[in-house]
Design a protein around this motif. Structure first.
Motif, PDB file in Angstrom:
ATOM      1  N   HIS A 118       0.870  -1.183   0.000  1.00  0.00           N
ATOM      2  CA  HIS A 118       0.000   0.000   0.000  1.00  0.00           C
ATOM      3  C   HIS A 118       0.898   1.222   0.000  1.00  0.00           C
ATOM      4  N   THR A 141      -3.172   5.491  -1.379  1.00  0.00           N
ATOM      5  CA  THR A 141      -3.933   6.437  -0.572  1.00  0.00           C
ATOM      6  C   THR A 141      -4.322   7.634  -1.421  1.00  0.00           C
ATOM      7  N   LYS A 157      -3.645   9.036  13.028  1.00  0.00           N
ATOM      8  CA  LYS A 157      -2.820   9.664  11.994  1.00  0.00           C
ATOM      9  C   LYS A 157      -3.060  11.175  12.047  1.00  0.00           C
TER      10      LYS A 157
HETATM   11 MG    MG Z   1      -2.728   6.004   4.629  1.00  0.00          MG
END
Ligand code: MG
Ligand code: 3NM
Length: 523
Positions: free
Chosen positions: A90, A114, A143
């Protein structure tokens, strides 16, 4: 080797920072519990460890995920994915570019990207991403360096543009950021995009970190989240209503009342102290089994009994709000229907805030209110006088508002008044039955919510809209018949006659006598 087939429903992204993972020794144990609980995809997201250490963790993790036949992806580190031989990576916007990652990994690996806006999404699709991680949906402590909080509207916009560009069928989508059991039903409904075609665009799943990594019981948490994901995409509006105008559809009213009569479904009411007794009597008269339980802790047990919940905020208190949230979540997890009655929603700032937080805390199958209340739920700021209704919109505007709100909330919206407006976002029904005595007796609006909840408990899996319409016809026609009775002299005698006629209509219907329905003024 062909690309592995991935189920994106519930995607666990790991995090071993102390804020998320309280006890580092539990890392593998938590992931294994999550796998047992049903997560369908795992990403190792390790931002601080050295390369050797990450490879060690990834190898061990890959053994585990293989045991459960779940793919493992590595965040950012193409080298680690290659070293381990797992299913893919990812990558974020600041990580290695997609083209290079694809060259290094080859076509048989999964690559996710993302994205937080339309441009990034289209670029990733064009570059051959297998899926998009769309976020950040809601602010999250996990995050903090997020670029933007995009909410459901941001996700919807990306799905819409993917569709126009021809990528909706080819590229999968999950959303991420601040997701947990309180908002997953909501994001899955609200992120749906209604195309011009009779088709709804939906996400393939949700990605979470803390909702599983920080859970007291990660296996149970995963199971709950999976239930929510699986149950949250089924609402497609009414199917029966397309037959409107046909007598056959009105016969469905009879079927629903009979089903209620046979099943005697539970209706759990968290309601205001003005109407508790009356609402319980209405529930009994229409054939339900009421429990007036205001303590939210009881909801988890009650929700398993196959009934419905009424959240009526008529006498809201700080403690009451917490009870609403608990109960709402319990019914969402059990996939049992919820009716929200935003009583006096626009009367005070406390109530306006309460409406927002209730909407944010779970999925509401039906929202029922008068014009002022429905306007407030939509977000118009307008001072309401107490809990009374005010009529200011034109019929067209009323219809427009219930359709808009039903689409936004992916549910059924009812605006009551002399004429009632009902919509599931696709179809609309107006009902002009009822009697003025209903306005002279306290709690008739609230008890209509209870009556709806009974029909919904029996018929929500078949057709929510039609369950709502049935309850409304039953309720309002009973009021008409009661008001016309010779022994009814005013609001007082009306109350008892009304309860009688609710009961009489049910019994007549069960015996095949549907004459009462000839009074239906439905369009
Ligand atoms: Mg991310
Ligand atoms: N990526 P939680 S938000 C890893 O927006 C990650 O791209 C995000 O954590 C993005 O489920 C996020 O605990 C953290 O809110 C999500």
């Amino acid at each position: 080797m062909p690309k592995p087939k991935v189920n994106y429903s519930l995607y666990l992204v790991t995090d071993s920072t102390p804020a998320v993972l309280k006890d580092p020794s539990q890392f593998f144990d938590i992931v294994e519990k999550a796998l047992r609980g049903g997560v369908t995809l795992v990403q190792l997201r390790e931002k601080t460890a050295d390369t050797g250490e990450i490879i060690g963790i990834a190898k061990k993790l890959h053994k585990l995920t293989k045991k459960y036949e779940v793919p493992l992806l590595i965040n950012d580190r193409v080298d680690v994915a290659l070293a381990v031989g797992c299913e893919g990576v990812h990558i974020g916007q600041d990580d290695m570019d997609l083209e290079t990652a694809r060259e290094l990994l080859g076509d048989d690996k999964i690559i996710g990207v993302t994205v937080s806006n339309v441009e990034e999404a289209i670029k990733a699709c064009e570059g051959g991403a297998d899926y998009l991680g769309i976020g950040t949906v809601y602010a999250t402590p996990t995050k903090t360096n997020t670029k933007s909080i995009i909410g459901a509207a941001g996700v919807r916009e990306i799905l819409a543009v993917m569709d126009s560009a021809g990528y909706y069928e080819k590229v999968n989508t999950v959303c991420i950021g601040g997701l947990n059991k309180t908002n997953i039903p909501r994001i899955l409904y609200q992120s749906q995009h209604f195309g011009d075609k009779p088709r709804v665009l939906v996400l393939n799943g949700v990605a979470v970190v803390s909702a599983i990594m920080s859970a007291d019981d990660p296996e149970e948490a995963s199971k709950e989240l999976m239930t929510l994901v699986n149950s949250s995409q089924k609402f497609r509006g009414s199917s029966l209503i397309s037959l409107r105008g046909d007598r056959g559809v009105l016969e469905v009213v009879g079927d629903i009342i009979k089903k209620v009569h046979e099943e005697k479904p539970l209706t759990h009411n968290i309601t205001n102290l003005v109407v508790q007794n009356f609402a319980a009597n209405v529930a009994l008269a229409v054939g339900g089994s009421p429990i007036m339980a205001n303590y939210g802790e009881e909801a988890a047990d009650l929700a398993k009994l196959g009934g419905s919940l009424v959240v009526n905020m008529g006498t809201v208190t700080p403690e009451g709000l917490l009870n609403y949230y608990k109960a709402l979540q319990a019914y969402n997890v059990a996939v049992q229907p919820v009716v929200f009655d935003p009583v006096g929603a626009g009367a005070t700032s406390v109530r306006r805030e309460a409406v927002k937080s209730i909407l944010a805390n779970g999925y509401l199958d039906v929202i029922k209110g008068n014009e002022g209340e429905i306007k407030t739920v939509w977000g118009s700021v307008e001072q309401q006088k107490g809990v009374d209704s005010r009529d200011s919109l034109t019929p067209e505007d009323k219809l427009d508002l219930v359709v808009k709100l039903a689409r936004r909330e992916q549910n059924v919206v009812v605006m009551t008044g002399k004429t009632d407006y009902v919509s599931d976002g696709y179809w609309t029904v107006t009902i002009s039955n009822g009697h003025e005595y209903l306005g002279l007796v306290t709690g008739t609006g609230c008890t209509l919510g209870t009556a709806i909840s009974v029909a919904l408990a029996a018929y929500h899996k078949e057709d929510k809209l039609w369950a709502v319409v049935t309850a409304m016809l039953h309720f309002e026609i009973a009021a008409e018949i009661a008001a016309e009775r010779e022994d009814v002299k005013g609001p007082g005698t009306f109350i008892s006659a009304f309860l009688d006629e609710l009961y009489n209509i049910r019994i007549a219907t069960v015996n095949g006598d549907m004459k009462w329905l000839e009074r239906a003024k439905v369009t």
